[in-house]
Write a protein that holds these residues in place. Sequence first.
Motif, short mmCIF file in Angstrom:
data_model
loop_
_atom_site.label_atom_id
_atom_site.label_comp_id
_atom_site.label_asym_id
_atom_site.label_seq_id
_atom_site.Cartn_x
_atom_site.Cartn_y
_atom_site.Cartn_z
N GLU A 331 0.86 -1.18 0.00
CA GLU A 331 0.00 0.00 0.00
C GLU A 331 0.89 1.23 0.00
N GLY A 332 0.44 2.26 -0.69
CA GLY A 332 1.26 3.46 -0.86
C GLY A 332 1.59 3.63 -2.32
N SER A 333 2.88 3.80 -2.62
CA SER A 333 3.29 3.96 -4.02
C SER A 333 4.76 3.63 -4.15
N GLY A 334 5.20 3.44 -5.38
CA GLY A 334 6.60 3.12 -5.61
C GLY A 334 6.87 2.96 -7.09
N GLU A 335 8.09 2.55 -7.38
CA GLU A 335 8.51 2.33 -8.76
C GLU A 335 7.81 1.11 -9.34
N ALA A 336 7.44 1.18 -10.60
CA ALA A 336 6.83 0.05 -11.29
C ALA A 336 7.50 -0.14 -12.64
N ILE A 337 7.56 -1.41 -13.06
CA ILE A 337 8.04 -1.74 -14.40
C ILE A 337 7.08 -2.77 -14.97
N VAL A 338 6.53 -2.51 -16.13
CA VAL A 338 5.58 -3.41 -16.77
C VAL A 338 6.21 -3.96 -18.04
N TYR A 339 6.12 -5.29 -18.19
CA TYR A 339 6.65 -5.97 -19.37
C TYR A 339 5.49 -6.57 -20.15
#
Length: 394
Positions: A331-339
């Motif tokens: 919960e909250g937020s952060g870095e994301a990487i989508v492949y």
Amino acid sequence: MTEKSHKEQDTSHSSETSSEKPTVSFSPGKAGSAEQPVNTKKLSIIGGSVLLLIIIGLGVYAGLRPSDSRKDINSDGRFGSLPGSDEREEEISTNISGLSGRTCEDADRRPIGVMMPSDPITRPASGFAPADLVFELPVLVNDVTRLTTVYQCGRPGEIGSVRSARHDYLFLAEGADAILGHWGGSYHALNRIDVGEFQTLNALQNPHNAFYRKAGIQAPHNGFTSYDRLWDALQKQGFRTKTNLKGYTFKDDAPVDARTAGGTLSIAWPGAYRVHYEYDPQTNRYQRFWAGVRQVDGEDGASVAPSVVAIMRAANGPAEGPGGYNDVAVEGSGEAIVYQDGQEIRGTWRKDERYKTDPVHFLDEQGNPITFTRGQVWIMAVEPSIAVTWQPAE
């Protein structure tokens, strides 16, 4: 079923128990019994002063109280209704899953999630290939993982082995509007379930015979279920059967000439829990491997190959309280990487910690929601210290 407590045999913990909840008693005070003469003028003055203070206080509260911004929480995604709201502002599609974009009858059914193992002894586990959505994250601080499969269009005849719940997975399942099936759970998870914060199907109570032990498999890995058993139990428990979740936006596969030649995505969890995917440009899918072994489904041998692999960077540390469990910051937020489509899309993830029904949002670097490629979506919460590498084919 003979278990009558919250205990579950587990490879990581021999038992999982809920501690006794403290009780608090209150003793009402006694008012004085001596009669006093009443000064009506003084009472009028006091009463007027109290009323004035109440009016002033209400005015201050109204000025300081933030406006109801819950409609804005999901304004940047396709999750249109408010977190925690039963209002369905837009019609939910009856034939397209909001979790995978797959087409099926009754795709507006409420999703069902199941706690699933990663233990090597359970492989190949059943129920992974048909899942619309999968969550994978550490169940212990040392990065032993566990998973939750979520079904809406996928409705497998065998799911298991079924494992115990943790509070992090409850948060993620609630964000997907899913009823979670599980075999016991941690102190933190069971306490939240016991007080009614989450609706689940717990195999330790085995509501409406939703779960069974499979012969020839060593406990605790012999607990199984099926989609039909869970759906039957969900209805008989009186749980809501239609989803309130609009879901992600989806697109068709990218044209073949827009895909990369191939590549390998690696997540460096330790030992037997290490994961890598091999991208196949012909199928536009990411074939999944566990510790170097190709993952197939235990029910029918089907390939486990998602269309989308979404990485959410999230810290992993010890949880407070007994049991030695961990706490993943989902919960909250952060870095994301989508492949997807052989491409790497960088951005951020976000899930509102105030409202458990808020799903995980994936946004690109411009802050726009990422449109997923239709098919199975696999979301992995990976702590920053674990390497995630993408190596395109030459």
